[in-house]
Design a protein around this motif. Structure first.
Motif, PDB file in Angstrom:
ATOM      1  N   SER A  49       0.785   0.669  -8.772  1.00 55.87           N
ATOM      2  CA  SER A  49       2.200   1.149  -8.979  1.00 55.87           C
ATOM      3  C   SER A  49       2.223   2.668  -8.732  1.00 55.87           C
ATOM      4  CB  SER A  49       2.912   0.609 -10.239  1.00 55.87           C
ATOM      5  OG  SER A  49       2.254   1.276 -11.192  1.00 55.87           O
ATOM      6  N   GLY A  50       3.372   3.237  -8.483  1.00 53.41           N
ATOM      7  CA  GLY A  50       3.427   4.895  -8.383  1.00 53.41           C
ATOM      8  C   GLY A  50       4.609   5.145  -8.007  1.00 53.41           C
ATOM      9  N   VAL A  51       5.077   6.264  -7.676  1.00 50.63           N
ATOM     10  CA  VAL A  51       6.184   6.999  -7.065  1.00 50.63           C
ATOM     11  C   VAL A  51       6.015   7.570  -5.704  1.00 50.63           C
ATOM     12  CG1 VAL A  51       8.103   8.691  -7.569  1.00 50.63           C
ATOM     13  CG2 VAL A  51       6.981   7.658  -9.501  1.00 50.63           C
ATOM     14  N   VAL A  52       7.058   7.444  -4.717  1.00 52.46           N
ATOM     15  CA  VAL A  52       6.728   7.965  -3.558  1.00 52.46           C
ATOM     16  C   VAL A  52       7.889   9.287  -3.517  1.00 52.46           C
ATOM     17  CG1 VAL A  52       7.244   7.472  -1.310  1.00 52.46           C
ATOM     18  CG2 VAL A  52       6.463   5.605  -2.628  1.00 52.46           C
ATOM     19  N   GLU A  53       7.406  10.297  -3.023  1.00 54.08           N
ATOM     20  CA  GLU A  53       7.991  11.666  -2.825  1.00 54.08           C
ATOM     21  C   GLU A  53       7.799  11.893  -1.649  1.00 54.08           C
ATOM     22  OE1 GLU A  53       6.919  14.480  -5.935  1.00 54.08           O
ATOM     23  OE2 GLU A  53       7.754  13.606  -7.292  1.00 54.08           O
ATOM     24  N   TYR A  54       8.802  12.652  -0.880  1.00 51.33           N
ATOM     25  CA  TYR A  54       8.807  13.290   0.151  1.00 51.33           C
ATOM     26  C   TYR A  54       9.262  14.837   0.148  1.00 51.33           C
ATOM     27  CZ  TYR A  54       9.349  14.696   5.164  1.00 51.33           C
ATOM     28  OH  TYR A  54       9.687  15.186   6.533  1.00 51.33           O
ATOM     29  N   ASN A  55       8.349  15.786   0.353  1.00 51.37           N
ATOM     30  CA  ASN A  55       8.616  17.113   0.320  1.00 51.37           C
ATOM     31  C   ASN A  55       9.076  17.473  -1.118  1.00 51.37           C
ATOM     32  OD1 ASN A  55       7.533  18.197   2.624  1.00 51.37           O
ATOM     33  ND2 ASN A  55       9.650  17.968   3.667  1.00 51.37           N
ATOM     34  N   GLY A  56       8.420  16.619  -2.371  1.00 48.23           N
ATOM     35  CA  GLY A  56       8.674  16.964  -3.581  1.00 48.23           C
ATOM     36  C   GLY A  56       9.992  16.053  -4.216  1.00 48.23           C
ATOM     37  N   VAL A  57      10.548  15.374  -3.413  1.00 49.14           N
ATOM     38  CA  VAL A  57      11.871  14.438  -3.741  1.00 49.14           C
ATOM     39  C   VAL A  57      11.662  13.019  -3.676  1.00 49.14           C
ATOM     40  CG1 VAL A  57      14.280  14.052  -3.141  1.00 49.14           C
ATOM     41  CG2 VAL A  57      13.280  16.467  -2.834  1.00 49.14           C
ATOM     42  N   ALA A  58      11.997  12.191  -4.913  1.00 48.22           N
ATOM     43  CA  ALA A  58      11.782  10.956  -4.893  1.00 48.22           C
ATOM     44  C   ALA A  58      12.365  10.405  -3.511  1.00 48.22           C
ATOM     45  CB  ALA A  58      12.163  10.265  -6.218  1.00 48.22           C
ATOM     46  N   VAL A  59      11.820   9.517  -3.038  1.00 48.69           N
ATOM     47  CA  VAL A  59      12.255   8.413  -1.894  1.00 48.69           C
ATOM     48  C   VAL A  59      13.168   7.078  -2.391  1.00 48.69           C
ATOM     49  CG1 VAL A  59      11.622   7.170   0.231  1.00 48.69           C
ATOM     50  CG2 VAL A  59      10.412   9.379  -0.130  1.00 48.69           C
ATOM     51  N   PRO A  60      14.399   7.110  -2.305  1.00 48.14           N
ATOM     52  CA  PRO A  60      15.140   6.007  -3.209  1.00 48.14           C
ATOM     53  C   PRO A  60      15.214   4.906  -2.530  1.00 48.14           C
ATOM     54  CG  PRO A  60      16.532   7.429  -2.242  1.00 48.14           C
ATOM     55  CD  PRO A  60      15.184   8.109  -1.733  1.00 48.14           C
ATOM     56  N   THR A  61      14.745   4.597  -1.318  1.00 51.22           N
ATOM     57  CA  THR A  61      14.546   3.294  -0.606  1.00 51.22           C
ATOM     58  C   THR A  61      13.493   3.388   0.223  1.00 51.22           C
ATOM     59  OG1 THR A  61      16.240   1.878   0.555  1.00 51.22           O
ATOM     60  CG2 THR A  61      16.257   4.083   1.106  1.00 51.22           C
ATOM     61  N   GLY A  62      13.231   2.088   0.720  1.00 46.09           N
ATOM     62  CA  GLY A  62      12.017   1.799   1.801  1.00 46.09           C
ATOM     63  C   GLY A  62      10.959   0.866   1.168  1.00 46.09           C
ATOM     64  N   TRP A  63       9.736   1.185   2.293  1.00 39.38           N
ATOM     65  CA  TRP A  63       8.808   0.101   1.630  1.00 39.38           C
ATOM     66  C   TRP A  63       7.236   1.010   1.663  1.00 39.38           C
ATOM     67  CZ3 TRP A  63      12.515  -0.738   5.036  1.00 39.38           C
ATOM     68  CH2 TRP A  63      13.371  -1.633   4.490  1.00 39.38           C
ATOM     69  N   VAL A  64       6.545   0.804   0.876  1.00 39.52           N
ATOM     70  CA  VAL A  64       5.262   1.047   0.946  1.00 39.52           C
ATOM     71  C   VAL A  64       4.292  -0.052   1.749  1.00 39.52           C
ATOM     72  CG1 VAL A  64       2.931   1.929  -0.300  1.00 39.52           C
ATOM     73  CG2 VAL A  64       5.570   2.455  -1.066  1.00 39.52           C
ATOM     74  N   LEU A  65       3.811   0.589   2.723  1.00 41.96           N
ATOM     75  CA  LEU A  65       2.920  -0.702   3.525  1.00 41.96           C
ATOM     76  C   LEU A  65       1.460  -0.197   3.118  1.00 41.96           C
ATOM     77  CD1 LEU A  65       4.557   0.261   6.931  1.00 41.96           C
ATOM     78  CD2 LEU A  65       5.389  -1.407   5.134  1.00 41.96           C
ATOM     79  N   PHE A  66       0.991  -1.411   2.926  1.00 38.58           N
ATOM     80  CA  PHE A  66      -0.765  -1.415   2.706  1.00 38.58           C
ATOM     81  C   PHE A  66      -1.479  -2.208   3.608  1.00 38.58           C
ATOM     82  CE2 PHE A  66       1.841  -1.362  -1.121  1.00 38.58           C
ATOM     83  CZ  PHE A  66       1.200  -0.376  -1.875  1.00 38.58           C
ATOM     84  N   LYS A  67      -2.328  -1.692   4.368  1.00 40.57           N
ATOM     85  CA  LYS A  67      -3.159  -2.221   5.267  1.00 40.57           C
ATOM     86  C   LYS A  67      -4.685  -2.319   4.934  1.00 40.57           C
ATOM     87  CE  LYS A  67      -3.923  -2.197  10.393  1.00 40.57           C
ATOM     88  NZ  LYS A  67      -3.549  -1.772  11.319  1.00 40.57           N
ATOM     89  N   SER A  68      -5.297  -3.410   4.886  1.00 40.94           N
ATOM     90  CA  SER A  68      -6.613  -3.577   4.740  1.00 40.94           C
ATOM     91  C   SER A  68      -7.501  -4.394   5.436  1.00 40.94           C
ATOM     92  CB  SER A  68      -6.753  -4.243   3.497  1.00 40.94           C
ATOM     93  OG  SER A  68      -8.309  -4.712   3.101  1.00 40.94           O
ATOM     94  N   ALA A  69      -8.717  -4.080   6.127  1.00 42.75           N
ATOM     95  CA  ALA A  69      -9.396  -4.838   7.000  1.00 42.75           C
ATOM     96  C   ALA A  69      -9.753  -5.987   6.230  1.00 42.75           C
ATOM     97  CB  ALA A  69     -10.443  -3.901   7.384  1.00 42.75           C
ATOM     98  N   ASP A  70     -10.020  -6.225   5.190  1.00 38.10           N
ATOM     99  CA  ASP A  70     -10.311  -7.508   4.416  1.00 38.10           C
ATOM    100  C   ASP A  70      -9.213  -8.293   4.085  1.00 38.10           C
ATOM    101  OD1 ASP A  70     -13.048  -6.560   4.507  1.00 38.10           O
ATOM    102  OD2 ASP A  70     -12.840  -5.632   2.592  1.00 38.10           O
ATOM    103  N   HIS A  71      -8.129  -7.722   4.017  1.00 40.43           N
ATOM    104  CA  HIS A  71      -6.996  -8.601   2.948  1.00 40.43           C
ATOM    105  C   HIS A  71      -5.695  -8.462   3.992  1.00 40.43           C
ATOM    106  CE1 HIS A  71      -9.519  -8.839  -0.161  1.00 40.43           C
ATOM    107  NE2 HIS A  71      -9.580  -7.529  -0.282  1.00 40.43           N
ATOM    108  N   GLY A  72      -5.713  -7.993   5.300  1.00 41.34           N
ATOM    109  CA  GLY A  72      -4.498  -7.761   6.237  1.00 41.34           C
ATOM    110  C   GLY A  72      -3.650  -6.928   5.626  1.00 41.34           C
ATOM    111  N   GLN A  73      -2.005  -7.105   6.050  1.00 39.82           N
ATOM    112  CA  GLN A  73      -1.162  -6.047   5.647  1.00 39.82           C
ATOM    113  C   GLN A  73      -0.142  -6.644   4.665  1.00 39.82           C
ATOM    114  OE1 GLN A  73      -0.148  -3.447   8.873  1.00 39.82           O
ATOM    115  NE2 GLN A  73       2.130  -3.279   8.162  1.00 39.82           N
ATOM    116  N   THR A  74       0.534  -5.781   3.971  1.00 38.94           N
ATOM    117  CA  THR A  74       1.623  -6.360   3.001  1.00 38.94           C
ATOM    118  C   THR A  74       2.343  -5.237   2.585  1.00 38.94           C
ATOM    119  OG1 THR A  74       1.991  -7.760   0.920  1.00 38.94           O
ATOM    120  CG2 THR A  74       0.338  -6.024   0.900  1.00 38.94           C
ATOM    121  N   SER A  75       3.371  -5.330   1.848  1.00 43.31           N
ATOM    122  CA  SER A  75       4.331  -4.327   1.476  1.00 43.31           C
ATOM    123  C   SER A  75       4.985  -4.186   0.162  1.00 43.31           C
ATOM    124  CB  SER A  75       5.483  -3.913   2.665  1.00 43.31           C
ATOM    125  OG  SER A  75       6.167  -5.251   2.639  1.00 43.31           O
ATOM    126  N   ALA A  76       5.376  -3.192  -0.429  1.00 46.64           N
ATOM    127  CA  ALA A  76       5.994  -3.358  -1.889  1.00 46.64           C
ATOM    128  C   ALA A  76       7.404  -2.342  -1.525  1.00 46.64           C
ATOM    129  CB  ALA A  76       5.156  -2.766  -2.650  1.00 46.64           C
TER     130      ALA A  76
END
Length: 153
Positions: A49-76
């Motif tokens: 878990s964590g916080v997503v910031e762009y140029n010091g401002v929290a991003v209030p919508t969207g997805w974090v994408l996770f890509k792994s060679a061993d486990h494929g891709q998922t998002s949060a």
């Protein structure tokens, strides 16, 4: 003396009748065996878990994408405060962030009041191009804040 295996075999051989296993019973037996043999829960998962910031401002919508060679891709999903959380198997992940300003997708409102939230450029949505890497460890918490900074033009 007869053994249960012999009784089942004789019941199936004699056909479907009184004193024999019914088709439903045989079906349930086969399904149970297949389920018992095919149960695979996959690797254990750990909280990230964590916080997503762009140029010091929290991003209030969207997805974090996770890509792994061993486990494929998922998002949060990213919530209105810029927070995300998910469960992932231990390992190395490349990270991307997809945060459009406007969208007609369910749960993604168009912002009509106040200043527009930060728009993360599309180039940051490609996990293998951002250079952002996370290593998920086998522990109760894996905090990982994502800070994307660009020079202002």
């Amino acid at each position: 003396m007869s053994y249960p295996q012999v009784h089942i075999a004789k019941s199936i051989h004699r056909g479907w009748g009184e004193g024999n296993l019914t088709r439903a019973q045989v079906g349930c037996l086969l399904v149970s065996l297949l389920l018992a043999m095919g149960c695979d829960t996959g690797p254990p998962e750990y909280p990230v878990s964590g916080v997503v910031e762009y140029n010091g401002v929290a991003v209030p919508t969207g997805w974090v994408l996770f890509k792994s060679a061993d486990h494929g891709q998922t998002s949060a999903a990213i919530d209105p405060e810029g927070h995300y959380e998910t469960l992932l198997p231990a390992g190395k992940y490349m990270i991307g962030v997809s945060a459009p300003r406007k969208s007609s997708a369910v749960g993604m409102d168009t912002f009509e009041e106040g200043p527009l939230p930060p728009h993360v450029p599309i180039r940051f949505s490609l996990p293998d191009k951002t250079g952002i890497v996370l290593t998920v460890e086998q522990k109760e918490a894996n905090p990982f804040d994502i800070e994307i900074k660009e020079r202002q033009r």
